[in-house]
Design an enzyme around this catalytic site. Structure first.
Site, PDB file in Angstrom:
ATOM      1  N   MET A  12       0.856  -1.188   0.000  1.00 54.91           N
ATOM      2  CA  MET A  12       0.000   0.000   0.000  1.00 54.91           C
ATOM      3  C   MET A  12       0.893   1.240   0.000  1.00 54.91           C
ATOM      4  SD  MET A  12      -3.361  -0.475   0.151  1.00 54.91           S
ATOM      5  CE  MET A  12      -3.889  -2.125  -0.327  1.00 54.91           C
ATOM      6  N   HIS A  13       0.693   2.101  -0.993  1.00 49.64           N
ATOM      7  CA  HIS A  13       1.521   3.306  -1.018  1.00 49.64           C
ATOM      8  C   HIS A  13       0.831   4.521  -1.631  1.00 49.64           C
ATOM      9  CE1 HIS A  13       2.129   2.069  -5.203  1.00 49.64           C
ATOM     10  NE2 HIS A  13       2.479   3.317  -5.437  1.00 49.64           N
ATOM     11  N   ARG A  14      -0.335   4.341  -2.268  1.00 56.07           N
ATOM     12  CA  ARG A  14      -0.948   5.481  -2.947  1.00 56.07           C
ATOM     13  C   ARG A  14      -1.421   6.512  -1.930  1.00 56.07           C
ATOM     14  NH1 ARG A  14      -1.038   5.280  -8.156  1.00 56.07           N
ATOM     15  NH2 ARG A  14      -0.713   3.263  -9.141  1.00 56.07           N
TER      16      ARG A  14
END
Length: 365
Positions: free
Chosen positions: A207-209
């Site tokens: 998860m990085h957005r």
């Protein structure tokens, strides 16, 4: 006869897997001077070095070291530094890949310096202009002379936007070229055994957005989702630096470090590839992982409202879900009980996309 000089730009780790096979395809041809420019947009230099080594890339011919910052700051620094490179190197073609800030910045410089631009992964569209990557994609395609497309939707999108047919080349997916080349090598990595996961079902998660991690409320949902998944199966979560920073900023690190959760620093390409291939399910918001899981036929739950890679849904194992912990965990459980899909892989995802690109750039076709 003078050699044709081609500069390929990398800025962040996803770019490395795309440029590596293309550089090899160009470098093995006579009369080509293939050079790599690393803008340094990704600030984890150690991880960049790991990726270069594992992918067999030479040291970059030019390293700009622009570092992180706001979108405007980063794009401006890349443009200023890259303009000097173009003046010094006098390339015949500049190749940009993907949709990061370095992609659009170097395309702008190349266009203003009257150097042809080749965009690898052209035509992908999510339809969501709130995503900075979408803006980068649209602008880069407008500036590019060669538009190299990974899937049929890209051809349709470019035609709808007015691209000329002679510019558009459906060549396949260079990221899959890297996967095909390094798949056997990745299977020899001991990462699963090192994590004590031998024989166990596990979910691989990234998860990085910004929409998922940059604010406390959605990131709290991510933490809850992770913990609930860990009640059902082991969770391996190599966390992007931005995600780790937000976990600390919002005081959520202790909550996510629960039994069954392997919260890791970012991994090298080979370790991640082995984890991905043997995962029971992948939960992500990444674009490239949607493609890799489609090729590997691994169930993928993408925590986004849209995707710029629709072939991963129509042809692959990918599906879109909102950030709803209960719904995601329920769908993950459903996928555990299903046989892996065998719908076949997308057209031209065969490990030879880079060769097709090289043929076009060099006029061999």
């Amino acid at each position: 006869m003078s050699r044709q000089k081609i500069l390929s730009v990398v800025g962040a780790r996803p770019n490395f897997m795309k440029v590596a096979p293309l550089h090899r395809a160009l470098d093995e041809r006579e009369g080509v001077d293939s050079r790599i420019v690393h803008t340094g947009q990704h600030y984890d230099e150690e991880m960049s070095d790991v990726f270069f080594r594992q992918l067999g890339l030479p040291e970059p011919d030019v390293y700009l070291g622009v570092g992180s910052g706001t979108h405007a700051e980063q794009t401006a620094r890349v443009m200023t530094a890259f303009e000097e490179v173009v003046f010094d190197e006098e390339p015949d073609v500049i190749v940009v890949v993907g949709d990061v800030n370095s992609t659009v910045a170097c395309s702008l410089v190349a266009a203003k310096c009257h150097v042809p631009v080749a965009h690898v992964e052209a035509g992908l569209r999510s339809g969501d202009r709130d995503m900075p990557e979408e803006v980068n994609r649209v602008v880069t395609d407008q500036l590019s002379d060669y538009l190299f497309v990974t899937e049929p939707s890209g051809v349709d999108n470019l035609r709808a936007e007015g691209a000329h047919d002679e510019q558009v080349h459906f060549v396949g997916n260079v990221m899959i070229d890297s996967l095909v080349q390094f798949r056997k090598k990745a299977q020899q990595r001991p990462i699963i055994e090192d994590l004590g996961l031998g024989g166990a079902d596990y979910a691989l998660m990234t998860m990085h957005r910004p929409s998922n991690v940059d604010h406390k409320e959605p990131l709290t949902e991510v933490v809850q989702m992770t913990r609930q998944l860990a009640d059902r199966l082991e969770v391996v979560f190599p966390a992007h630096p931005r995600t780790q920073n937000r976990l600390d900023e919002f005081g959520l690190r202790e909550q996510i470090e629960a039994p069954g959760v392997h919260l890791l620093d970012p991994l090298g390409y080979l370790d991640f590839l082995r984890l991905m291939e043997e995962a029971a399910v992948v939960v992500t918001d990444s674009g490239g992982i949607q493609e890799e899981t489609t090729f590997l036929q691994v169930p993928c739950l993408t925590i986004r409202e849209n995707t710029e890679r629709p072939v991963t849904i129509t042809k692959g194992t990918n599906e879109l879900l909102s950030l709803d912990p209960e719904a995601v965990v329920k769908r993950a459980e459903d996928r555990l009980g299903q046989a892996r899909a065998a719908n076949g892989r997308p057209d031209k995802w065969d490990g030879h996309a880079a060769e097709r690109i090289a043929e076009v750039l060099l006029g061999e076709g």
